[in-house]
Design a protein around this motif. Structure first.
Motif, PDB file in Angstrom:
ATOM      1  N   ALA A  48       0.833  -1.208   0.000  1.00  0.00           N
ATOM      2  CA  ALA A  48       0.000   0.000   0.000  1.00  0.00           C
ATOM      3  C   ALA A  48       0.861   1.250   0.000  1.00  0.00           C
ATOM      4  O   ALA A  48       0.580   2.213  -0.710  1.00  0.00           O
ATOM      5  N   ASN A  49       1.918   1.252   0.793  1.00  0.00           N
ATOM      6  CA  ASN A  49       2.770   2.428   0.878  1.00  0.00           C
ATOM      7  C   ASN A  49       3.679   2.566  -0.322  1.00  0.00           C
ATOM      8  O   ASN A  49       4.032   3.677  -0.705  1.00  0.00           O
ATOM      9  N   TYR A  50       4.053   1.463  -0.937  1.00  0.00           N
ATOM     10  CA  TYR A  50       4.828   1.532  -2.174  1.00  0.00           C
ATOM     11  C   TYR A  50       4.012   2.224  -3.255  1.00  0.00           C
ATOM     12  O   TYR A  50       4.480   3.119  -3.930  1.00  0.00           O
ATOM     13  N   THR A  51       2.754   1.820  -3.389  1.00  0.00           N
ATOM     14  CA  THR A  51       1.876   2.410  -4.404  1.00  0.00           C
ATOM     15  C   THR A  51       1.677   3.896  -4.142  1.00  0.00           C
ATOM     16  O   THR A  51       1.804   4.714  -5.040  1.00  0.00           O
ATOM     17  N   ARG A  52       1.373   4.253  -2.903  1.00  0.00           N
ATOM     18  CA  ARG A  52       1.128   5.662  -2.565  1.00  0.00           C
ATOM     19  C   ARG A  52       2.376   6.500  -2.801  1.00  0.00           C
ATOM     20  O   ARG A  52       2.310   7.586  -3.365  1.00  0.00           O
ATOM     21  N   THR A  53       3.543   5.987  -2.384  1.00  0.00           N
ATOM     22  CA  THR A  53       4.791   6.725  -2.564  1.00  0.00           C
ATOM     23  C   THR A  53       5.123   6.881  -4.042  1.00  0.00           C
ATOM     24  O   THR A  53       5.552   7.939  -4.481  1.00  0.00           O
ATOM     25  N   SER A  54       4.903   5.829  -4.810  1.00  0.00           N
ATOM     26  CA  SER A  54       5.184   5.884  -6.245  1.00  0.00           C
ATOM     27  C   SER A  54       4.301   6.920  -6.930  1.00  0.00           C
ATOM     28  O   SER A  54       4.763   7.673  -7.784  1.00  0.00           O
ATOM     29  N   GLU A  55       3.028   6.954  -6.557  1.00  0.00           N
ATOM     30  CA  GLU A  55       2.113   7.924  -7.161  1.00  0.00           C
ATOM     31  C   GLU A  55       2.511   9.345  -6.795  1.00  0.00           C
ATOM     32  O   GLU A  55       2.492  10.239  -7.635  1.00  0.00           O
ATOM     33  N   ARG A  56       2.892   9.567  -5.539  1.00  0.00           N
ATOM     34  CA  ARG A  56       3.330  10.910  -5.130  1.00  0.00           C
ATOM     35  C   ARG A  56       4.600  11.309  -5.864  1.00  0.00           C
ATOM     36  O   ARG A  56       4.744  12.444  -6.283  1.00  0.00           O
ATOM     37  N   GLY A  57       5.522  10.367  -5.966  1.00  0.00           N
ATOM     38  CA  GLY A  57       6.778  10.658  -6.655  1.00  0.00           C
ATOM     39  C   GLY A  57       6.544  11.020  -8.102  1.00  0.00           C
ATOM     40  O   GLY A  57       7.139  11.968  -8.625  1.00  0.00           O
ATOM     41  N   ALA A  58       5.654  10.288  -8.765  1.00  0.00           N
ATOM     42  CA  ALA A  58       5.348  10.584 -10.169  1.00  0.00           C
ATOM     43  C   ALA A  58       4.705  11.966 -10.293  1.00  0.00           C
ATOM     44  O   ALA A  58       5.029  12.728 -11.200  1.00  0.00           O
ATOM     45  N   GLY A  59       3.823  12.294  -9.374  1.00  0.00           N
ATOM     46  CA  GLY A  59       3.186  13.619  -9.395  1.00  0.00           C
ATOM     47  C   GLY A  59       4.190  14.735  -9.174  1.00  0.00           C
ATOM     48  O   GLY A  59       4.127  15.780  -9.821  1.00  0.00           O
ATOM     49  N   PHE A  60       5.138  14.505  -8.277  1.00  0.00           N
ATOM     50  CA  PHE A  60       6.171  15.505  -8.013  1.00  0.00           C
ATOM     51  C   PHE A  60       7.018  15.745  -9.258  1.00  0.00           C
ATOM     52  O   PHE A  60       7.283  16.887  -9.633  1.00  0.00           O
ATOM     53  N   VAL A  61       7.446  14.674  -9.893  1.00  0.00           N
ATOM     54  CA  VAL A  61       8.266  14.800 -11.101  1.00  0.00           C
ATOM     55  C   VAL A  61       7.483  15.521 -12.192  1.00  0.00           C
ATOM     56  O   VAL A  61       8.012  16.422 -12.853  1.00  0.00           O
ATOM     57  N   ARG A  62       6.221  15.148 -12.389  1.00  0.00           N
ATOM     58  CA  ARG A  62       5.381  15.804 -13.390  1.00  0.00           C
ATOM     59  C   ARG A  62       5.290  17.306 -13.117  1.00  0.00           C
ATOM     60  O   ARG A  62       5.509  18.134 -14.001  1.00  0.00           O
ATOM     61  N   ASP A  63       4.997  17.675 -11.874  1.00  0.00           N
ATOM     62  CA  ASP A  63       4.856  19.084 -11.520  1.00  0.00           C
ATOM     63  C   ASP A  63       6.170  19.845 -11.672  1.00  0.00           C
ATOM     64  O   ASP A  63       6.186  20.990 -12.115  1.00  0.00           O
ATOM     65  N   ALA A  64       7.272  19.204 -11.300  1.00  0.00           N
ATOM     66  CA  ALA A  64       8.580  19.844 -11.441  1.00  0.00           C
ATOM     67  C   ALA A  64       8.905  20.091 -12.910  1.00  0.00           C
ATOM     68  O   ALA A  64       9.411  21.155 -13.285  1.00  0.00           O
TER      69      ALA A  64
END
Length: 73
Positions: A48-64
């Motif tokens: 569960a935390n791998y999925t959540r962290t991966s999604e946040r990381g992808a969102g951060f990279v996209r926004d950056a």
């Protein structure tokens, strides 16, 4: 990041540091909670935390990248 990245990781090697930073009571509660999950619960928690962290990381990279494109291109 592979989903089994932390398989075999032994968090108890940091026991002294945990106790120094957060105290014995917090360390004992944390270890008890983790052990209480059992193997299946621990695996579920990791997934569960791998999925959540991966999604946040992808969102951060996209926004950056979008911010960079807006200001630099």
């Amino acid at each position: 990041m592979p989903k089994d990245m932390f398989d075999g990781f032994d968090h108890t090697q940091y026991d002294a540091e945990v106790r120094e930073r957060w105290g014995a009571e917090a360390a004992d509660r944390s270890y008890s909670w983790w052990a209480g999950l059992g193997e299946a619960g621990q695996a579920e928690f990791r997934a569960a935390n791998y999925t959540r962290t991966s999604e946040r990381g992808a969102g951060f990279v996209r926004d950056a990248l979008l911010a960079y494109a807006d200001t630099s291109l």
